[in-house]
Design an enzyme around this catalytic site. Sequence first.
Site, PDB file in Angstrom:
ATOM      1  N   ARG A  43       0.392  -1.092  -0.113  1.00 59.54           N
ATOM      2  CA  ARG A  43       0.078  -0.107  -0.149  1.00 59.54           C
ATOM      3  C   ARG A  43       0.933   0.998  -0.300  1.00 59.54           C
ATOM      4  NH1 ARG A  43      -4.192   2.007   5.179  1.00 59.54           N
ATOM      5  NH2 ARG A  43      -2.675   1.593   6.044  1.00 59.54           N
TER       6      ARG A  43
ATOM      7  N   LYS B 170       3.410   5.351  17.630  1.00 64.71           N
ATOM      8  CA  LYS B 170       1.763   6.029  17.177  1.00 64.71           C
ATOM      9  C   LYS B 170       1.386   4.675  16.333  1.00 64.71           C
ATOM     10  CE  LYS B 170       1.592   5.709  12.061  1.00 64.71           C
ATOM     11  NZ  LYS B 170       0.669   5.522  11.306  1.00 64.71           N
TER      12      LYS B 170
ATOM     13  N   GLU C 206       1.525  -2.552  11.878  1.00 62.34           N
ATOM     14  CA  GLU C 206       2.387  -2.696  12.127  1.00 62.34           C
ATOM     15  C   GLU C 206       2.382  -2.928  13.550  1.00 62.34           C
ATOM     16  OE1 GLU C 206       5.746  -3.315  10.459  1.00 62.34           O
ATOM     17  OE2 GLU C 206       5.400  -2.498   9.229  1.00 62.34           O
TER      18      GLU C 206
END
Length: 320
Positions: free
Chosen positions: A10, A187, A269
């Site tokens: 992606r 994040k 992730e």
Amino acid sequence: MKISVLGCGRWGSCIAWYLDRIGHEVVSCGLENAPELQQLLKTHHNDYLTYPESITVTYDHQFAIERAEVIVISISAQYLRDYMQTITQYDLDGKIIVLCMKGIEESTGKRLTQVVGDFVDTDKTPVAVWVGPGHPQDYVKGIPNCMVIDSENEEVKSKLVHSFNSELIRFYLGTDLIGSEIGAAAKNVVGIAAGMLDGAGCTSIKGALMARGTREVARLIKAAGGNELSAYGLCHLGDYEATLFSPWSHNRRFGEMFIKGEKFEKLAEGVMTSKAMLRLGEQLGVDLPITTAVYRILFENSSAKEELSALFTRSIKEEF
């Protein structure tokens, strides 16, 4: 500039599309048997975008590496070490490596530039990171955003920012490589926590999650030798809209589906990064309550309700 983008998922395909769009000579290279590469080879198209004919698609890594001035790597962070073992059979001297993935190596707690540094002389092969908010689905519609390029090599950092900057992505010069890498990786963990709140019907708590999550990451960055203010910049807090709220965020979606007992099939992730962050926090003596809660829910079958309650029953303290 001749650029080869290694990895055509992606984000990798979006980077190749973007760099071609602003005038660079781009090769998009993936693993021969990877479905995403085969789709691009056959149609020059994937679920997110269409490549122009000017982008060369290949699985010939030797060709991709040898012709490139800049090598952009966009793969799963946990596979970077194995991948470096493969590509360092080719001569990388004089080339710039740009890492466009966000993570910390779970087995070592190392930042990704440190992993690359285990394989190359960074004086001969400088390494940079490209981090910050954005989704391919928005970029291909012409919706702009801001991102950061950081490196210990000031000349390389400046060269990349000026070469990659456009009206679609405004790049800033990063000033704290440690903070840029840790913040960008962390994040994704906060994104999983946000998805869990969505799945539990507690979306309104995401404001508190944003504030306390950023503070938690700032402490970790400072302990690692970085500037804690980096947590409040584009690499971390600036990426929250794309990660904590967007329907396209893999990490947010993973957390939401996990709480609902559903299986998410794509890469998130933040799952392995939660383990890596805990390892790093233990090494540096930093308390990471939100990260710990996510880890316990994912890997120790702890109750999400109990972990959330535990966060709210922690001892009273000053906010900063």
